[in-house]
Write a protein that holds these residues in place. Structure first.
Motif, PDB file in Angstrom:
ATOM      1  N   TRP A  28       0.807  -1.208   0.000  1.00 31.94           N
ATOM      2  CA  TRP A  28       0.000   0.000   0.000  1.00 31.94           C
ATOM      3  C   TRP A  28       0.847   1.268   0.000  1.00 31.94           C
ATOM      4  O   TRP A  28       0.419   2.307  -0.519  1.00 31.94           O
ATOM      5  N   LEU A  29       2.050   1.215   0.575  1.00 29.42           N
ATOM      6  CA  LEU A  29       2.923   2.389   0.556  1.00 29.42           C
ATOM      7  C   LEU A  29       3.428   2.701  -0.843  1.00 29.42           C
ATOM      8  O   LEU A  29       3.937   3.797  -1.101  1.00 29.42           O
ATOM      9  N   THR A  30       3.297   1.756  -1.750  1.00 30.02           N
ATOM     10  CA  THR A  30       3.591   2.003  -3.166  1.00 30.02           C
ATOM     11  C   THR A  30       2.340   2.398  -3.925  1.00 30.02           C
ATOM     12  O   THR A  30       2.343   3.332  -4.733  1.00 30.02           O
ATOM     13  N   VAL A  31       1.242   1.706  -3.650  1.00 35.72           N
ATOM     14  CA  VAL A  31       0.001   1.898  -4.409  1.00 35.72           C
ATOM     15  C   VAL A  31      -0.602   3.283  -4.156  1.00 35.72           C
ATOM     16  O   VAL A  31      -0.937   4.014  -5.103  1.00 35.72           O
ATOM     17  N   ILE A  32      -0.761   3.666  -2.885  1.00 38.61           N
ATOM     18  CA  ILE A  32      -1.457   4.908  -2.554  1.00 38.61           C
ATOM     19  C   ILE A  32      -0.749   6.147  -3.110  1.00 38.61           C
ATOM     20  O   ILE A  32      -1.392   7.006  -3.745  1.00 38.61           O
ATOM     21  N   PRO A  33       0.575   6.322  -2.926  1.00 40.29           N
ATOM     22  CA  PRO A  33       1.216   7.514  -3.495  1.00 40.29           C
ATOM     23  C   PRO A  33       1.112   7.594  -5.013  1.00 40.29           C
ATOM     24  O   PRO A  33       0.851   8.672  -5.564  1.00 40.29           O
ATOM     25  N   LEU A  34       1.313   6.479  -5.706  1.00 40.17           N
ATOM     26  CA  LEU A  34       1.197   6.485  -7.169  1.00 40.17           C
ATOM     27  C   LEU A  34      -0.212   6.840  -7.611  1.00 40.17           C
ATOM     28  O   LEU A  34      -0.412   7.657  -8.522  1.00 40.17           O
ATOM     29  N   ALA A  35      -1.211   6.231  -6.974  1.00 33.71           N
ATOM     30  CA  ALA A  35      -2.602   6.507  -7.346  1.00 33.71           C
ATOM     31  C   ALA A  35      -2.976   7.951  -7.070  1.00 33.71           C
ATOM     32  O   ALA A  35      -3.639   8.609  -7.893  1.00 33.71           O
ATOM     33  N   ALA A  36      -2.565   8.478  -5.913  1.00 35.33           N
ATOM     34  CA  ALA A  36      -2.910   9.855  -5.563  1.00 35.33           C
ATOM     35  C   ALA A  36      -2.265  10.850  -6.520  1.00 35.33           C
ATOM     36  O   ALA A  36      -2.913  11.803  -6.985  1.00 35.33           O
ATOM     37  N   MET A  37      -0.998  10.647  -6.844  1.00 38.02           N
ATOM     38  CA  MET A  37      -0.308  11.558  -7.760  1.00 38.02           C
ATOM     39  C   MET A  37      -0.978  11.570  -9.135  1.00 38.02           C
ATOM     40  O   MET A  37      -1.209  12.637  -9.723  1.00 38.02           O
ATOM     41  N   MET A  38      -1.311  10.391  -9.656  1.00 38.22           N
ATOM     42  CA  MET A  38      -1.944  10.342 -10.974  1.00 38.22           C
ATOM     43  C   MET A  38      -3.371  10.865 -10.936  1.00 38.22           C
ATOM     44  O   MET A  38      -3.827  11.514 -11.883  1.00 38.22           O
ATOM     45  N   ALA A  39      -4.098  10.605  -9.858  1.00 34.06           N
ATOM     46  CA  ALA A  39      -5.486  11.068  -9.764  1.00 34.06           C
ATOM     47  C   ALA A  39      -5.564  12.591  -9.819  1.00 34.06           C
ATOM     48  O   ALA A  39      -6.360  13.166 -10.586  1.00 34.06           O
ATOM     49  N   TYR A  40      -4.732  13.256  -9.035  1.00 35.08           N
ATOM     50  CA  TYR A  40      -4.807  14.718  -8.986  1.00 35.08           C
ATOM     51  C   TYR A  40      -4.141  15.364 -10.200  1.00 35.08           C
ATOM     52  O   TYR A  40      -4.561  16.442 -10.632  1.00 35.08           O
ATOM     53  N   ALA A  41      -3.119  14.710 -10.764  1.00 36.07           N
ATOM     54  CA  ALA A  41      -2.504  15.250 -11.978  1.00 36.07           C
ATOM     55  C   ALA A  41      -3.441  15.107 -13.178  1.00 36.07           C
ATOM     56  O   ALA A  41      -3.636  16.062 -13.943  1.00 36.07           O
ATOM     57  N   ASP A  42      -4.032  13.931 -13.330  1.00 40.38           N
ATOM     58  CA  ASP A  42      -4.980  13.739 -14.433  1.00 40.38           C
ATOM     59  C   ASP A  42      -6.224  14.590 -14.253  1.00 40.38           C
ATOM     60  O   ASP A  42      -6.797  15.108 -15.231  1.00 40.38           O
ATOM     61  N   GLY A  43      -6.668  14.732 -12.997  1.00 37.14           N
ATOM     62  CA  GLY A  43      -7.830  15.572 -12.740  1.00 37.14           C
ATOM     63  C   GLY A  43      -7.607  17.013 -13.156  1.00 37.14           C
ATOM     64  O   GLY A  43      -8.535  17.689 -13.612  1.00 37.14           O
ATOM     65  N   PHE A  44      -6.367  17.487 -13.014  1.00 35.77           N
ATOM     66  CA  PHE A  44      -6.052  18.860 -13.439  1.00 35.77           C
ATOM     67  C   PHE A  44      -6.292  19.023 -14.935  1.00 35.77           C
ATOM     68  O   PHE A  44      -6.910  20.006 -15.375  1.00 35.77           O
ATOM     69  N   TRP A  45      -5.819  18.060 -15.748  1.00 38.73           N
ATOM     70  CA  TRP A  45      -6.007  18.172 -17.201  1.00 38.73           C
ATOM     71  C   TRP A  45      -7.472  18.018 -17.599  1.00 38.73           C
ATOM     72  O   TRP A  45      -7.948  18.708 -18.508  1.00 38.73           O
ATOM     73  N   ILE A  46      -8.185  17.132 -16.926  1.00 40.13           N
ATOM     74  CA  ILE A  46      -9.595  16.931 -17.269  1.00 40.13           C
ATOM     75  C   ILE A  46     -10.401  18.196 -16.996  1.00 40.13           C
ATOM     76  O   ILE A  46     -11.227  18.623 -17.824  1.00 40.13           O
ATOM     77  N   VAL A  47     -10.176  18.816 -15.851  1.00 38.75           N
ATOM     78  CA  VAL A  47     -10.888  20.054 -15.528  1.00 38.75           C
ATOM     79  C   VAL A  47     -10.432  21.192 -16.433  1.00 38.75           C
ATOM     80  O   VAL A  47     -11.245  22.038 -16.847  1.00 38.75           O
ATOM     81  N   SER A  48      -9.150  21.225 -16.804  1.00 39.84           N
ATOM     82  CA  SER A  48      -8.653  22.273 -17.707  1.00 39.84           C
ATOM     83  C   SER A  48      -9.286  22.158 -19.083  1.00 39.84           C
ATOM     84  O   SER A  48      -9.693  23.163 -19.685  1.00 39.84           O
TER      85      SER A  48
END
Length: 393
Positions: A28-48
């Motif tokens: 989980w210490l690998t999964v959660i940081p990777l998922a969070a970084m991609m979720a908020y980075a991708d969310g930025f482009w989708i909202v933009s």
């Protein structure tokens, strides 16, 4: 997978004393940081992209929209990363040996996040086009039919172009984000971790002749999935209560009682449920399913909008999928009990990764349903084409 290390052997189900391999746990210490970084980075482009070509109803408060939607969709990215890690575990084993295995796993993670982001982007673009299409329809009386069709085609072409650009941006972003996250963690990219404090199986007399495997605190994977699904349904039903208080108090009371029953059923499923509990869980799932189908086809014969079919929304569709899954699981467990296979005593042979995939998938569906029911998070698209936040459940 490798064999269990010395000292972790435990009794097998046959009681012969043979050791069984240990299942690697989810890192989980690998999964959660990777998922969070991609979720908020991708969310930025989708909202933009939405701010550039989307419907005007969905371009208000871009920062708040980015924060809310990225948080809601985080479980989807967790699911994607777990899927990539599970695949890497099957290909390379619990320890990544060599640059090829390391780079392939990193690419799998970035690709899985891109797939999740692409699905979300496609849904967002489709929603924007639906809103713009309905707006073009409302202009039918003010403009010529030809001009309305041209505007509609131009809107569709713009959304498709934005989708194409968006997929490229998501892929590039996820590659960079994956590399950054791995670098921040000191170059570590684990696909498994050693379980701590593993439960030991003990031999104890069974109800029939011979010995059966005893597990302290073990829960069948099917029970876990059904329990999580019930908790998700309860959260959705609690979230839609405020919208029903204003126009039909009886519906609010029903949803409150249903949510309490679902929470109770979920708690009992996490223990050692008997036949009565499984039957009650099935009934708790089938009743709202029947009422939902009835209300969306011909309309309920009672209430303020009697005999009028209601439109389907994100919240009610998510709840129905969870209820359907719970119903199927309850039926399977009942059949197992009657077939003499031990029912819930039978421990599903699934690795920790596959168990996490199933549970997180159910949680992702539940979070979408709750977000679709809570005003200010994700709104449903009504028949008039206006974006609102009413949960039609």
């Amino acid at each position: 997978m490798t064999a269990a290390p010395a000292g972790t052997a435990h009794w097998s189900s046959s009681g012969t004393g043979a050791s069984a391999p240990a299942r690697p746990a989810v890192p989980w210490l690998t999964v959660i940081p990777l998922a969070a970084m991609m979720a908020y980075a991708d969310g930025f482009w989708i909202v933009s992209l939405r701010g550039a070509v989307g419907a005007i109803e969905r371009t208000q408060e871009p920062f708040a929209s980015w924060l809310r939607e990225s948080t809601v969709l985080l479980p989807a990215f967790v699911l994607a990363v777990i899927a990539a890690v599970t695949l890497a575990l099957r290909w390379f084993g619990p320890v990544l040996a060599g640059k090829k295995a390391f780079l392939t796993t990193a690419l799998l993670v970035a690709a899985a996040g891109t797939v999740a982001g692409t699905v979300i982007l496609a849904a967002s673009e489709a929603w924007d086009y639906a809103l713009q299409h309905d707006l073009m329809g409302s202009l039918h009386h003010a403009s010529s039919v030809q001009s309305v069709e041209q505007l509609d085609q131009a809107s569709l072409g713009l959304q498709l172009a934005a989708f194409g650009y968006g997929v490229g941006l998501l892929l590039l972003t996820n590659l960079v984000v994956t590399g950054w996250t791995v670098a921040i963690r000191g170059g570590r990219l684990d696909v498994s971790r050693r379980q701590k404090g593993r439960r030991k199986d003990v031999l104890r007399p069974g109800w029939t002749s011979g010995w059966v495997r005893g597990r302290t605190g073990a829960t069948d994977l099917r029970q876990t999935i059904a329990a999580v699904a019930l908790f998700g349904c309860a959260a959705i039903h609690l979230a839609v209560i405020p919208d029903h208080v204003n126009h039909w108090v009886v519906a609010s009371v029903f949803f409150l009682a249903l949510a309490l029953a679902e929470v109770a059923g979920g708690v009992l499923l996490l223990g050692r449920p008997g036949l009565n509990v499984l039957v009650a869980v099935g009934v708790t799932s089938v009743v709202p399913l029947v009422l939902w189908v009835w209300s969306r086809t011909s309309g309920l014969p009672f209430g303020p909008n009697s005999n009028v079919a209601e439109p389907a929304g994100l919240a009610d569709v998510a709840a129905c999928l969870l209820e359907l899954g719970t119903l199927v699981t309850a039926v399977v467990l009942l059949r197992a009990r009657r077939g003499g296979t031990g029912g819930t005593e039978r421990h599903t042979a699934a690795s920790a990764h596959l168990r996490a995939l199933a549970v997180v998938g159910v949680m992702a569906l539940g979070s979408l349903g709750v977000a679709g029911a809570v005003p200010g998070w994700l709104g449903d698209l009504d028949t008039s084409g206006n974006s609102n936040h009413s949960a039609t459940h």
